[in-house]
Design a protein around this motif. Structure first.
Motif, mmCIF file in Angstrom:
data_model
loop_
_atom_site.group_PDB
_atom_site.id
_atom_site.type_symbol
_atom_site.label_atom_id
_atom_site.label_comp_id
_atom_site.label_asym_id
_atom_site.label_seq_id
_atom_site.Cartn_x
_atom_site.Cartn_y
_atom_site.Cartn_z
ATOM 1 N N PRO A 76 0.866 -1.190 0.000
ATOM 2 C CA PRO A 76 0.000 0.000 0.000
ATOM 3 C C PRO A 76 0.900 1.235 0.000
ATOM 4 O O PRO A 76 1.957 1.235 0.622
ATOM 5 C CB PRO A 76 -0.764 -0.104 1.324
ATOM 6 C CG PRO A 76 -0.557 -1.502 1.816
ATOM 7 C CD PRO A 76 0.749 -1.944 1.262
ATOM 8 N N GLY A 128 1.164 5.725 -0.114
ATOM 9 C CA GLY A 128 0.684 7.101 -0.179
ATOM 10 C C GLY A 128 1.682 7.923 -0.971
ATOM 11 O O GLY A 128 1.907 7.691 -2.159
ATOM 12 N N ASN A 155 0.154 8.563 7.190
ATOM 13 C CA ASN A 155 0.259 8.999 8.597
ATOM 14 C C ASN A 155 -0.399 7.971 9.524
ATOM 15 O O ASN A 155 0.130 7.654 10.591
ATOM 16 C CB ASN A 155 -0.435 10.343 8.823
ATOM 17 C CG ASN A 155 0.193 11.516 8.095
ATOM 18 O OD1 ASN A 155 -0.376 12.591 8.031
ATOM 19 N ND2 ASN A 155 1.378 11.318 7.519
ATOM 20 N N ARG A 208 5.017 8.232 -0.437
ATOM 21 C CA ARG A 208 6.390 7.714 -0.494
ATOM 22 C C ARG A 208 7.383 8.587 0.275
ATOM 23 O O ARG A 208 8.537 8.700 -0.117
ATOM 24 C CB ARG A 208 6.874 7.543 -1.951
ATOM 25 C CG ARG A 208 5.946 6.722 -2.785
ATOM 26 C CD ARG A 208 6.328 6.654 -4.223
ATOM 27 N NE ARG A 208 6.227 7.891 -4.950
ATOM 28 C CZ ARG A 208 5.092 8.488 -5.289
ATOM 29 N NH1 ARG A 208 3.934 7.961 -4.936
ATOM 30 N NH2 ARG A 208 5.107 9.611 -5.977
ATOM 31 N N THR A 209 6.958 9.194 1.363
ATOM 32 C CA THR A 209 7.909 9.953 2.184
ATOM 33 C C THR A 209 8.480 9.084 3.311
ATOM 34 O O THR A 209 9.229 9.588 4.141
ATOM 35 C CB THR A 209 7.274 11.218 2.795
ATOM 36 O OG1 THR A 209 6.235 10.828 3.705
ATOM 37 C CG2 THR A 209 6.708 12.145 1.736
ATOM 38 N N SER A 210 8.116 7.813 3.336
ATOM 39 C CA SER A 210 8.650 6.922 4.375
ATOM 40 C C SER A 210 10.176 6.947 4.341
ATOM 41 O O SER A 210 10.787 6.906 3.271
ATOM 42 C CB SER A 210 8.168 5.491 4.138
ATOM 43 O OG SER A 210 8.931 4.599 4.928
ATOM 44 N N ALA A 236 6.976 16.768 9.727
ATOM 45 C CA ALA A 236 7.706 17.780 8.965
ATOM 46 C C ALA A 236 7.457 17.614 7.464
ATOM 47 O O ALA A 236 7.673 18.533 6.682
ATOM 48 C CB ALA A 236 9.193 17.703 9.288
ATOM 49 N N SER A 237 6.994 16.431 7.063
ATOM 50 C CA SER A 237 6.668 16.163 5.657
ATOM 51 C C SER A 237 5.233 16.552 5.319
ATOM 52 O O SER A 237 4.722 16.172 4.254
ATOM 53 C CB SER A 237 6.865 14.676 5.368
ATOM 54 O OG SER A 237 6.172 13.909 6.350
ATOM 55 N N THR A 268 0.622 11.748 3.130
ATOM 56 C CA THR A 268 -0.831 11.562 3.115
ATOM 57 C C THR A 268 -1.354 11.097 4.474
ATOM 58 O O THR A 268 -0.612 10.526 5.282
ATOM 59 C CB THR A 268 -1.230 10.503 2.072
ATOM 60 O OG1 THR A 268 -0.690 9.229 2.488
ATOM 61 C CG2 THR A 268 -0.724 10.856 0.685
ATOM 62 N N VAL A 287 -6.059 1.062 4.180
ATOM 63 C CA VAL A 287 -7.015 2.046 4.690
ATOM 64 C C VAL A 287 -7.623 2.796 3.507
ATOM 65 O O VAL A 287 -6.895 3.342 2.668
ATOM 66 C CB VAL A 287 -6.305 3.059 5.633
ATOM 67 C CG1 VAL A 287 -7.260 4.180 6.034
ATOM 68 C CG2 VAL A 287 -5.757 2.348 6.858
HETATM 69 C C1 LIG Z 1 11.536 15.419 5.053
HETATM 70 C C2 LIG Z 1 10.761 14.412 5.854
HETATM 71 C C3 LIG Z 1 10.316 14.774 7.114
HETATM 72 C C4 LIG Z 1 9.588 13.860 7.882
HETATM 73 N N1 LIG Z 1 9.142 14.252 9.105
HETATM 74 C C5 LIG Z 1 8.402 13.403 9.839
HETATM 75 C C6 LIG Z 1 7.913 13.813 11.119
HETATM 76 O O1 LIG Z 1 8.163 14.925 11.594
HETATM 77 N N2 LIG Z 1 7.152 12.929 11.798
HETATM 78 C C7 LIG Z 1 6.848 11.679 11.308
HETATM 79 O O2 LIG Z 1 6.135 10.920 11.965
HETATM 80 N N3 LIG Z 1 7.318 11.272 10.107
HETATM 81 C C8 LIG Z 1 8.074 12.091 9.362
HETATM 82 N N4 LIG Z 1 8.551 11.681 8.144
HETATM 83 C C9 LIG Z 1 8.253 10.308 7.667
HETATM 84 C C10 LIG Z 1 7.007 10.202 6.740
HETATM 85 O O3 LIG Z 1 6.691 11.444 6.164
HETATM 86 C C11 LIG Z 1 5.807 9.653 7.510
HETATM 87 O O4 LIG Z 1 6.061 8.315 7.899
HETATM 88 C C12 LIG Z 1 4.474 9.697 6.735
HETATM 89 O O5 LIG Z 1 3.440 9.326 7.614
HETATM 90 C C13 LIG Z 1 4.428 8.805 5.501
HETATM 91 O O6 LIG Z 1 3.304 9.186 4.712
HETATM 92 P P1 LIG Z 1 3.244 8.844 3.150
HETATM 93 O O7 LIG Z 1 1.950 9.286 2.616
HETATM 94 O O8 LIG Z 1 4.442 9.388 2.462
HETATM 95 O O9 LIG Z 1 3.303 7.254 3.193
HETATM 96 P P2 LIG Z 1 4.203 6.243 2.370
HETATM 97 O O10 LIG Z 1 5.649 6.580 2.529
HETATM 98 O O11 LIG Z 1 3.697 6.095 0.995
HETATM 99 O O12 LIG Z 1 3.898 4.909 3.187
HETATM 100 C C14 LIG Z 1 4.328 4.765 4.527
HETATM 101 C C15 LIG Z 1 3.747 3.473 5.109
HETATM 102 O O13 LIG Z 1 2.346 3.575 5.148
HETATM 103 C C16 LIG Z 1 1.733 2.510 4.415
HETATM 104 N N5 LIG Z 1 0.539 3.073 3.808
HETATM 105 C C17 LIG Z 1 0.418 4.210 3.077
HETATM 106 N N6 LIG Z 1 -0.862 4.428 2.752
HETATM 107 C C18 LIG Z 1 -1.581 3.404 3.287
HETATM 108 C C19 LIG Z 1 -2.960 3.055 3.300
HETATM 109 N N7 LIG Z 1 -3.888 3.806 2.701
HETATM 110 N N8 LIG Z 1 -3.326 1.911 3.946
HETATM 111 C C20 LIG Z 1 -2.421 1.142 4.568
HETATM 112 N N9 LIG Z 1 -1.114 1.418 4.587
HETATM 113 C C21 LIG Z 1 -0.703 2.541 3.963
HETATM 114 C C22 LIG Z 1 2.801 2.054 3.455
HETATM 115 O O14 LIG Z 1 2.614 0.699 3.060
HETATM 116 C C23 LIG Z 1 4.039 2.240 4.297
HETATM 117 O O15 LIG Z 1 4.165 1.146 5.174
HETATM 118 C C24 LIG Z 1 9.312 12.565 7.369
HETATM 119 C C25 LIG Z 1 9.776 12.205 6.094
HETATM 120 C C26 LIG Z 1 10.498 13.110 5.346
HETATM 121 C C27 LIG Z 1 10.975 12.700 3.988
#
Ligand SMILES: Cc1cc2nc3c(=O)[nH]c(=O)nc-3n(C[C@H](O)[C@H](O)[C@H](O)COP(=O)(O)OP(=O)(O)OC[C@H]3O[C@@H](n4cnc5c(N)ncnc54)[C@H](O)[C@@H]3O)c2cc1C
Length: 452
Positions: A63, A65, A137, A67-69, A127-128, A133, A199
């Motif tokens: 799954p 969103g 989160n 891709r900021t993981s 911070a992202s 998404t 989700v």
């Molecule tokens: C510059 C930067 C700053 C950051 N700062 C913070 C911070 O301050 N605090 C913090 O907590 N994190 C931070 N992060 C990490 C990241 O942004 C978080 O983990 C964020 O929640 C990931 O969201 P995403 O939409 O990019 O998910 P993705 O990277 O696409 O996915 C993350 C995880 O969620 C799962 N996922 C995504 N969507 C779904 C769905 N609909 N259903 C089930 N599973 C799903 C994926 O399989 C994966 O396991 C930061 C990252 C960067 C690059």
């Protein structure tokens, strides 16, 4: 891979270059596998179709969103499907009940902006926030800068709609403010990193919008004084809405990408905010006094929201500063607040012991540190040293009574360490819970729990 159902094939990313951009996240060294498909779901039904197909053919699903993981948790898997849900981005606000029902693809920052029209707020703010998404989160139980006052994502999720492997649509939780009917399956899915299901909708609790925050920036010559400052703020009756730490090496790195007026000869900076309605001016003056008494050598106190924002500019440049330094491993450990200073010291000792440089920044109000260790990717010895330092830092967090991840999750990078924190019996219990929802192990395999 057998042919995907026709309804879903319409949403396949067919351009190989574009598909490769969906194959990686923001984790260090993430690379695309050779064979994978990317489906950009447009509806819950698309998600159902993909999970029905994937379960039948035992195809791994990631799954995804935005891709900021930073942990490799949303990287494509060989022979698998990346199921991107960014297009599921509906927002429905119920002002009376102070809830929002949202699609998983809603960008965190867009939800915040949308809610200003209603005088409401959704506090979790990684911070992202401008790109990540709500689905991501929820899957990572994301934190961020304001957790010190407002808590993490889990504190705002009341209910979920989730599609399970095989395509069953499940609803968890409730819309109401209270509810104890059965086990808390919403809580189980929050932080499950895509290993149980996808989700497709979330019911989020909202709060009345606070005041625009004011900021204090405090400079310290040494770590002990900075930690005395953190302790003094922790003891205040009115918790700051943000309490961030930048150590000396972080300040030096930031100054390399722009002049933010930071000293570059050691010490560190604390950034503190208040957003308490009608009391921000009073709070930041009191915070400044507390920090001065703790030993701050220089203080800047914002008078208005514009100045407050300017004082945060340096903190915002941190990510770019780390990128500019080159290859790095970013940690996400959390310790009891009283051990935060000790953790910063140990990180530098560990990195130095491996011949590497490190910097420490993080959410000081939560004891959540993001040490960053730099290495030379072209030098195998340096890479091995960075890996060893990464492990030593996790062990230092455990030694101080902390955890291997405060908010980024376990993902692929920390999966090998999870058993060290949970122990064998708890790992077995958690694997059994996963098997209940995902009996064939198709959901994000190898993430959180190592492949056996
Ligand atoms: C510059 C930067 C700053 C950051 N700062 C913070 C911070 O301050 N605090 C913090 O907590 N994190 C931070 N992060 C990490 C990241 O942004 C978080 O983990 C964020 O929640 C990931 O969201 P995403 O939409 O990019 O998910 P993705 O990277 O696409 O996915 C993350 C995880 O969620 C799962 N996922 C995504 N969507 C779904 C769905 N609909 N259903 C089930 N599973 C799903 C994926 O399989 C994966 O396991 C930061 C990252 C960067 C690059």
């Amino acid at each position: 891979m057998p042919l995907l159902p026709e309804s879903v094939r319409a949403h396949l990313v067919t351009d190989a270059d574009v598909a490769r951009t969906y194959a990686v996240d923001s984790s260090p060294g993430a690379g695309a596998p050779e064979h994978f498909e990317v489906v950009r779901a447009r509806s819950r039904e698309d998600v159902v179709e993909v999970l029905r197909y994937a379960e039948a053919h035992r195809v791994p699903v990631v799954p995804q969103g935005a891709r900021t993981s930073t942990t490799g948790s949303s990287v494509a898997l060989e022979g698998g499907i990346v199921l991107n849900v960014e297009a599921l981005d509906s927002i429905e606000v119920d002002e009376e009940e102070r809830i929002a029902v949202v699609g998983p693809g809603v960008v965190n920052g867009n939800l915040k902006a949308h809610l200003t029209d209603y005088g409401l707020a959704y506090p979790p703010d990684p911070a992202s926030s401008p790109t990540c998404t709500i689905g991501g989160n929820i899957a990572t139980n994301a934190g961020g800068l304001c957790c010190v006052k407002y808590g993490v994502t889990a504190d705002y999720v009341r209910g979920l709609e989730v599609v399970l492997p095989g395509g069953e649509v499940m609803r968890t939780g409730r819309r109401t403010a209270k509810g104890v009917a059965g086990y808390d399956l919403t809580g189980l899915f929050v932080g499950s990193e895509g290993t149980l299901g996808v989700v497709t909708e979330a019911v989020l609790r909202l709060i009345p919008a606070p005041d625009p925050a004011l900021t204090v920036l405090a400079v310290f010559d040494d770590l002990d004084a900075m930690m005395a400052g953190v302790a003094a703020l922790h003891g205040d009756r009115h918790t700051p809405s943000l309490l961030e730490l930048l150590d000396g090496p972080s300040l030096a790195a930031i100054q390399e990408v722009g002049d933010f007026g930071f000293p570059t000869d050691g010490g560190g900076v604390l950034l503190v905010q208040s957003d308490r309605p009608d009391h921000t001016h009073e709070d930041v003056q009191r915070y400044a006094e507390l920090l001065r008494s703790a030993g701050a050598t220089d203080l800047a106190v914002a008078d208005d929201a514009t100045e407050a924002d300017l004082l945060l500019q340096g903190r915002r440049a941190l990510h770019a500063a780390m990128e500019a330094r080159g290859h790095r491993l970013i940690e996400d450990i959390c310790v009891p607040l009283r051990h935060l200073g000790e953790l910063v010291s140990r990180v530098h000792t560990i990195a130095g012991g491996h011949g590497l440089e490190a910097l420490c920044s993080g959410h000081a109000g939560d004891g959540n540190l993001h040490p960053c260790v730099f290495f030379d990717a072209a030098d195998p010895q340096s890479v091995a040293a960075a890996d060893a330092a990464f492990g030593d830092i996790v062990e230092a967090a455990w030694d101080l009574g902390g955890t291997l991840t405060g908010e980024h999750g376990v993902g692929a990078l920390k999966a090998p360490w999870l058993a060290g924190e949970l122990g064998a019996a708890e790992m077995a219990r958690q694997r059994a819970v996963k098997a209940l929802f995902d009996p064939h192990g198709i959901m994000n395999p190898g993430r959180v729990y190592p492949l056996t």
